[in-house]
Design an enzyme around this catalytic site. Sequence first.
Site, PDB file in Angstrom:
ATOM      1  N   GLU A   5       0.912  -1.001  -0.365  1.00  0.00           N
ATOM      2  CA  GLU A   5       0.194  -0.144  -0.293  1.00  0.00           C
ATOM      3  C   GLU A   5       1.015   1.399   0.353  1.00  0.00           C
ATOM      4  OE1 GLU A   5      -1.622   1.348   3.190  1.00  0.00           O
ATOM      5  OE2 GLU A   5      -3.917   1.863   2.653  1.00  0.00           O
ATOM      6  N   ARG A  13       1.189   4.837   0.555  1.00  0.00           N
ATOM      7  CA  ARG A  13       0.338   5.965   1.523  1.00  0.00           C
ATOM      8  C   ARG A  13       0.264   7.211   1.141  1.00  0.00           C
ATOM      9  NH1 ARG A  13      -2.447   5.241   6.748  1.00  0.00           N
ATOM     10  NH2 ARG A  13      -2.876   7.902   6.223  1.00  0.00           N
ATOM     11  N   HIS A  31     -13.706   3.616   7.937  1.00  0.00           N
ATOM     12  CA  HIS A  31     -12.450   4.301   9.122  1.00  0.00           C
ATOM     13  C   HIS A  31     -13.691   4.711  10.464  1.00  0.00           C
ATOM     14  CE1 HIS A  31     -10.209   3.987   5.578  1.00  0.00           C
ATOM     15  NE2 HIS A  31      -9.222   3.085   6.470  1.00  0.00           N
ATOM     16  N   LYS A  42     -13.977  -2.546   3.026  1.00  0.00           N
ATOM     17  CA  LYS A  42     -12.993  -2.579   3.853  1.00  0.00           C
ATOM     18  C   LYS A  42     -13.597  -1.702   5.256  1.00  0.00           C
ATOM     19  CE  LYS A  42      -9.213  -0.654   4.364  1.00  0.00           C
ATOM     20  NZ  LYS A  42      -7.545  -0.295   3.956  1.00  0.00           N
ATOM     21  N   ARG A  81      -5.297  -9.267  14.256  1.00  0.00           N
ATOM     22  CA  ARG A  81      -5.240  -9.061  13.715  1.00  0.00           C
ATOM     23  C   ARG A  81      -5.339 -10.284  12.436  1.00  0.00           C
ATOM     24  NH1 ARG A  81      -4.293  -3.387  10.631  1.00  0.00           N
ATOM     25  NH2 ARG A  81      -4.888  -1.937  12.280  1.00  0.00           N
ATOM     26  N   ARG A 118      -5.023   8.881   1.960  1.00  0.00           N
ATOM     27  CA  ARG A 118      -6.406   8.781   3.077  1.00  0.00           C
ATOM     28  C   ARG A 118      -6.475  10.660   3.398  1.00  0.00           C
ATOM     29  NH1 ARG A 118      -8.844   5.593   2.616  1.00  0.00           N
ATOM     30  NH2 ARG A 118      -7.720   2.855   3.265  1.00  0.00           N
ATOM     31  N   GLN A 157      -0.824  -2.214  14.311  1.00  0.00           N
ATOM     32  CA  GLN A 157      -0.198  -2.794  13.146  1.00  0.00           C
ATOM     33  C   GLN A 157       1.004  -3.453  13.752  1.00  0.00           C
ATOM     34  OE1 GLN A 157       0.546  -0.389   9.765  1.00  0.00           O
ATOM     35  NE2 GLN A 157      -1.160  -0.013   9.079  1.00  0.00           N
TER      36      GLN A 157
HETATM   37  O1  LIG Z   1      -7.165   1.826   6.219  1.00  0.00           O
HETATM   38  C1  LIG Z   1      -6.100   1.154   5.982  1.00  0.00           C
HETATM   39  C2  LIG Z   1      -6.339   0.427   7.248  1.00  0.00           C
HETATM   40  C3  LIG Z   1      -5.163   1.026   8.506  1.00  0.00           C
HETATM   41  O2  LIG Z   1      -5.902   2.294   9.101  1.00  0.00           O
HETATM   42  C4  LIG Z   1      -4.991   0.005   9.430  1.00  0.00           C
HETATM   43  O3  LIG Z   1      -5.576  -0.079  10.533  1.00  0.00           O
HETATM   44  O4  LIG Z   1      -3.697  -0.774   9.400  1.00  0.00           O
HETATM   45  C5  LIG Z   1      -3.886   1.379   7.657  1.00  0.00           C
HETATM   46  C6  LIG Z   1      -4.053   2.781   6.228  1.00  0.00           C
HETATM   47  O5  LIG Z   1      -2.859   2.984   5.647  1.00  0.00           O
HETATM   48  C7  LIG Z   1      -5.024   1.424   5.452  1.00  0.00           C
HETATM   49  O6  LIG Z   1      -5.118   2.173   4.615  1.00  0.00           O
END
Ligand SMILES: O=C1C[C@@](O)(C(=O)O)C[C@@H](O)[C@@H]1O
Length: 221
Positions: free
Chosen positions: A30, A32, A112, A137, A172, A61, A195
């Site tokens: 990804e 960003r 989100h 998502k 996760r 984002r 993460q």
């Molecule tokens: O939407 C998401 C998920 C995310 O927010 C995460 O929780 O890992 C991380 C972001 O970079 C990604 O675009």
Amino acid sequence: MTCVVASLPVRSIAELNERIKRLRDADLIELRLDYMHELPPVDEFIKKVEDFKDKTIVTVRDVNEGGVNKISESSKADFLKAIYKEGIIYDVEVRFLKRNIVPYENMIVSIHYFDYLPTFEEVRNNLSSYANRALVKVAVIGTGKYKQLLARVLEEFPNSAVMPMGVNPLERIAFSLLGSKLIYAHTGEETAKGQMYYKDVKNILSYFNVECEKLFPNPRL
Ligand SMILES: O=C1C[C@@](O)(C(=O)O)C[C@@H](O)[C@@H]1O
């Protein structure tokens, strides 16, 4: 099954090609782009990612959903429409789609929640318009009954990805095993709380023989 997404903050595209090469063991990468103050010229960007287009996810984002820099909606919309023609997958927010007309077929449509845990009905109302033509998502802050909510999203939407934010990253892994199509992981700098390092995620999922399947097997019409 689940694809591991190495989420890379991009502050400049100068060394982007070299940085992506170092992540070749990730299933998906990804980019960003909201870590930049303004989006790069599309042709310059395409040259940098040309060799990795099939494993790239572009994310610009929105600052209201965890984004770093405010990017004008018109330049974001123009950029997404341009890379759509190049066959590059991007992540676009439900809320952005409600204000802008950009393609979302065979893309990632996301929402989100950082400030509160929504009801399942709210999530379903937001995603149902896109769920048959995109990977939907949901990322939520780990509060209240978030596990039950995310598990229900996976049941309702077969082509989806869910992730709790700000909780033990191992959770996760659990949602991957429950069917989340994507698991976002960091490459050394978290792009969201909760993460794991992407190589550790790949290693753990390998013990469960979890493989990454092509996100959109049916080419665009
Ligand atoms: O939407 C998401 C998920 C995310 O927010 C995460 O929780 O890992 C991380 C972001 O970079 C990604 O675009």
